[in-house]
Write a protein that holds these residues in place. Structure first.
Motif, PDB file in Angstrom:
ATOM      1  N   MET B 165    -105.068 -13.064  -0.143  1.00  0.00           N
ATOM      2  CA  MET B 165    -105.547 -12.509  -0.771  1.00  0.00           C
ATOM      3  C   MET B 165    -105.939 -10.944  -0.507  1.00  0.00           C
ATOM      4  O   MET B 165    -105.453  -9.960  -1.229  1.00  0.00           O
ATOM      5  CB  MET B 165    -106.078 -13.145  -2.107  1.00  0.00           C
ATOM      6  N   ALA B 166    -106.509 -11.133   0.618  1.00  0.00           N
ATOM      7  CA  ALA B 166    -106.866 -10.051   0.873  1.00  0.00           C
ATOM      8  C   ALA B 166    -105.934  -9.224   1.735  1.00  0.00           C
ATOM      9  O   ALA B 166    -106.043  -7.480   2.046  1.00  0.00           O
ATOM     10  CB  ALA B 166    -107.909  -9.961   2.751  1.00  0.00           C
ATOM     11  N   GLU B 167    -105.065  -9.822   2.292  1.00  0.00           N
ATOM     12  CA  GLU B 167    -103.419  -9.362   2.577  1.00  0.00           C
ATOM     13  C   GLU B 167    -102.719  -7.438   1.641  1.00  0.00           C
ATOM     14  O   GLU B 167    -102.765  -6.176   1.273  1.00  0.00           O
ATOM     15  CB  GLU B 167    -102.847  -9.945   2.898  1.00  0.00           C
ATOM     16  N   ILE B 168    -103.159  -8.588   0.690  1.00  0.00           N
ATOM     17  CA  ILE B 168    -102.875  -7.383  -1.365  1.00  0.00           C
ATOM     18  C   ILE B 168    -104.033  -6.278  -0.951  1.00  0.00           C
ATOM     19  O   ILE B 168    -103.428  -5.018  -1.639  1.00  0.00           O
ATOM     20  CB  ILE B 168    -103.685  -8.225  -2.486  1.00  0.00           C
ATOM     21  N   VAL B 190    -107.820  -6.819   7.006  1.00  0.00           N
ATOM     22  CA  VAL B 190    -107.888  -8.312   6.438  1.00  0.00           C
ATOM     23  C   VAL B 190    -109.891  -8.482   6.665  1.00  0.00           C
ATOM     24  O   VAL B 190    -109.954  -9.738   5.647  1.00  0.00           O
ATOM     25  CB  VAL B 190    -107.113  -9.006   6.878  1.00  0.00           C
ATOM     26  N   ASP B 191    -110.247  -8.843   7.469  1.00  0.00           N
ATOM     27  CA  ASP B 191    -111.228  -8.695   8.366  1.00  0.00           C
ATOM     28  C   ASP B 191    -111.948  -7.689   6.998  1.00  0.00           C
ATOM     29  O   ASP B 191    -113.015  -8.212   6.885  1.00  0.00           O
ATOM     30  CB  ASP B 191    -111.623  -8.563   9.915  1.00  0.00           C
ATOM     31  N   ASP B 192    -111.836  -6.803   7.258  1.00  0.00           N
ATOM     32  CA  ASP B 192    -113.102  -5.877   6.085  1.00  0.00           C
ATOM     33  C   ASP B 192    -113.236  -6.606   4.443  1.00  0.00           C
ATOM     34  O   ASP B 192    -114.599  -6.016   4.065  1.00  0.00           O
ATOM     35  CB  ASP B 192    -112.315  -4.235   6.265  1.00  0.00           C
ATOM     36  N   VAL B 193    -111.616  -6.907   4.096  1.00  0.00           N
ATOM     37  CA  VAL B 193    -112.343  -7.376   3.197  1.00  0.00           C
ATOM     38  C   VAL B 193    -112.720  -8.943   2.628  1.00  0.00           C
ATOM     39  O   VAL B 193    -113.811  -8.953   2.037  1.00  0.00           O
ATOM     40  CB  VAL B 193    -110.615  -8.035   2.177  1.00  0.00           C
ATOM     41  N   LEU B 194    -112.449  -9.420   3.999  1.00  0.00           N
ATOM     42  CA  LEU B 194    -113.512 -10.583   3.709  1.00  0.00           C
ATOM     43  C   LEU B 194    -114.699 -10.333   4.375  1.00  0.00           C
ATOM     44  O   LEU B 194    -116.139 -11.407   3.813  1.00  0.00           O
ATOM     45  CB  LEU B 194    -112.881 -11.586   4.928  1.00  0.00           C
ATOM     46  N   PHE B 287    -107.836  -7.192 -10.225  1.00  0.00           N
ATOM     47  CA  PHE B 287    -108.450  -7.664  -8.895  1.00  0.00           C
ATOM     48  C   PHE B 287    -107.773  -7.585  -8.008  1.00  0.00           C
ATOM     49  O   PHE B 287    -106.064  -8.263  -8.309  1.00  0.00           O
ATOM     50  CB  PHE B 287    -109.728  -8.973  -8.811  1.00  0.00           C
ATOM     51  N   THR B 288    -107.579  -8.984  -6.677  1.00  0.00           N
ATOM     52  CA  THR B 288    -105.811  -8.937  -6.372  1.00  0.00           C
ATOM     53  C   THR B 288    -105.586  -9.952  -6.182  1.00  0.00           C
ATOM     54  O   THR B 288    -104.244 -10.288  -6.006  1.00  0.00           O
ATOM     55  CB  THR B 288    -106.453  -9.265  -4.295  1.00  0.00           C
ATOM     56  N   HIS B 289    -105.979 -10.979  -6.870  1.00  0.00           N
ATOM     57  CA  HIS B 289    -104.870 -12.232  -7.267  1.00  0.00           C
ATOM     58  C   HIS B 289    -104.360 -12.042  -8.544  1.00  0.00           C
ATOM     59  O   HIS B 289    -103.239 -12.370  -9.363  1.00  0.00           O
ATOM     60  CB  HIS B 289    -105.650 -13.060  -8.012  1.00  0.00           C
ATOM     61  N   VAL B 290    -104.755 -10.529  -9.222  1.00  0.00           N
ATOM     62  CA  VAL B 290    -103.684 -10.782 -10.408  1.00  0.00           C
ATOM     63  C   VAL B 290    -101.774  -9.737 -10.412  1.00  0.00           C
ATOM     64  O   VAL B 290    -101.921 -10.718 -11.391  1.00  0.00           O
ATOM     65  CB  VAL B 290    -104.391  -9.441 -11.606  1.00  0.00           C
TER      66      VAL B 290
END
Lengths: 138, 385
Positions: B165-168, B190-194, B287-290
């Protein structure tokens, strides 16, 4: 101290649900034609292909499973001191799903696998209102 | 869909389109002012003025509040207001209204002072409503605490990960880097998101859309007039809409956006197209999952394959399925009901006006947006041939 969080205000078709909770009974409706339980309260069966008006209130087990959830890291207004707290969907053993909060467990994903068995905790938040919260089965 | 929806395909076109002059932080403009500004600019884009409009659709204010502000009495109005996807529905409704002869020139407007809150009414569910009884008492406080509820079930059923989801968010930010109007343009990993702060696990800050001010408007006319305007027409080829529920606990299947399955099928059927025909996608990313749920529900991948698909880079610049090319709600702008901006980017791309982020040889685009939080959806297929 007065309870400051939002409270539900029952309507005619939901009154029995809230009255039952006050007596520490979880009451939901069951279709007398297709036998399915459903939630939230309505005066007819919402099941596709049924829609019967022949529905009755029943007291159910208060047992269920953790279907899905989020852990709110923020709490606004009267919820400020609660964060982090779990907003969860419980799937009752009788089938229907409802939103709730989890109590008696750390708000930690490691403690909260999907399908964790849960049981109801009657949270008497005011003299008038009891909210159906859920906790892991002891 | 019933009764030959294909007869309505390619009969109505978007001939004027504009956002407000700027988007982002606009504390000097009220909500209705943002509607009017984008309306005037979109009409000017088509060489028209407010006096040419005889059909109006909007969400946010009522149609009457808008017609009062614009000082017009249209012959057709549509106030469908079901959240971010309302404007996609307005476009679908306008296709029917124009062909029925209810009106000739439809103006669809959006404006929201989502960040600054200028000229905006109150929020929150009354205690006797369904949400007030069965949702608000449990400490829900807005989309991050509700739209997010199904995610854990998707992770459980399919092994979808926080990294995917971070990749999105990362892919969408790469598009924003190419858009000078985007609010967030610095590269992220990805780390920035997580590592961004938790909002409502599993959502981190960078899994969430922005909160901004801005507006946008569209002008639609029938095929008889569609080629008489300064810009080439962008045709409405397909549409679908659905409303299902309001409570997140009533989502039928926490791993599938059921309403989107329906609206995708309806839009494809009306357009007479299949997935291979879609070259560009604007899948509303509150949101990323949408957009992940949308990709699966619309049938571009199988259920559960959305996370890996995004992680493989298909939707990023250079990928074979460019998505959210303006930078999305995640990195470009998100006023609250972002659907108008999703349509706007499809129009911009189909007109060849997207500058550094332009997709070459583009002829079709799909727009998808939620109505509420997984409550319903709308899908549009647009094209320039």
């Amino acid at each position: 101290m007065a309870y400051e969080k939002a409270l539900p205000q029952p309507t005619p078709e939901t009154q029995e649900f809230w009255d039952g909770l006050k007596r520490h009974e979880l009451r939901i409706q069951r279709c007398q034609d297709c036998d399915q339980f459903y939630f939230f309260p309505r005066p007819f069966c919402p099941a596709e292909g049924c829609r019967s008006l022949n529905v009755e209130w029943e007291t159910v087990s208060g047992k269920g499973k953790l279907h899905t959830y989020v852990i709110s890291e923020r709490g606004f207004g009267p919820w400020a001191d609660d964060a982090p707290y779990v907003i969860a969907v419980v799937e009752l053993d009788e089938g229907p799903r409802m939103l709730t909060n989890l109590v008696g467990v750390e708000p930690d994903p490691k403690q909260l696998p999907a399908d964790l068995p849960l049981e109801i905790f009657y949270d008497d938040v005011t003299d008038e209102v009891t909210l159906p919260k859920f906790q892991p089965v002891s | 869909m019933s009764r030959n929806s294909q007869e309505y395909s390619h009969k109505v076109a978007i001939v004027g389109a504009s956002e407000t002059e700027t988007v982002g932080k606009l504390p000097d403009r009220s909500m209705l002012q943002l509607h009017a500004e984008s309306a005037i600019l979109a009409l000017a884009d088509a060489g028209l003025t407010i006096d040419d409009v005889d059909g109006v659709a909007t969400a946010g204010p009522t149609p009457a509040q808008l017609t009062e502000y614009l000082n017009i009495i249209p012959r057709w109005i549509d106030g469908t207001a079901v959240g971010g996807g309302s404007f996609l529905m307005h476009v679908g409704h306008a296709v029917a209204a124009i062909q029925a002869g209810y009106c000739d020139v439809v103006l669809v407007t959006h404006g929201e002072s989502g960040r600054s809150g200028v000229g905006v009414g109150g929020r929150g569910a009354a205690p006797s409503t369904i949400a007030g009884q069965f949702e608000t008492p449990y400490g829900t406080w807005g989309p991050p605490s509700m739209f997010s509820v199904p995610i854990v079930r998707h992770m459980h059923e399919y092994g979808t990960t926080e990294e995917q989801m971070a990749e999105i968010a990362v892919a969408t930010r790469k598009w924003a880097e190419l858009n000078p109007r985007a609010m967030m343009r610095d590269p992220i990993t990805v780390d920035d998101v997580l590592n961004s702060r938790l909002i409502a696990w599993p959502l981190h800050l960078l899994n969430c859309c922005l909160v901004t001010d801005g507006g946008g408007a569209l002008v639609l006319v029938g095929e008889e007039r569609a080629k008489d305007f300064p810009k080439d027409p962008v045709w409405v080829l397909g549409r679908g809409e659905a409303a299902a529920h309001t409570l997140i606990s009533q989502m039928r299947d926490m791993t599938e956006w059921t309403a989107a399955v329906q609206t995708g099928k309806d839009a494809f059927e009306m357009a007479g197209m299949t997935h291979q025909d879609i070259q560009h996608a604007m899948f509303y990313d509150a949101f990323t999952h949408v957009p992940m749920y949308a990709l699966e529900a619309l049938g571009f991948v199988k259920p559960g394959e959305g996370g890996p698909y995004f992680a493989e880079g298909h939707t990023a610049p250079g990928g074979d399925f460019p998505m959210n090319t303006n930078g999305g709600g995640l990195s470009y702008t998100h006023t609250g009901m972002y659907g108008m901006f999703a349509i706007m980017e499809s129009v911009t791309q189909l007109r060849g006006e997207a500058g550094a982020r332009q997709i070459e040889d583009l002829h079709t685009s799909m727009v998808h947006a939620p109505a509420g939080m997984f409550s319903g959806t709308s899908t549009l297929i647009l094209g320039n041939d």
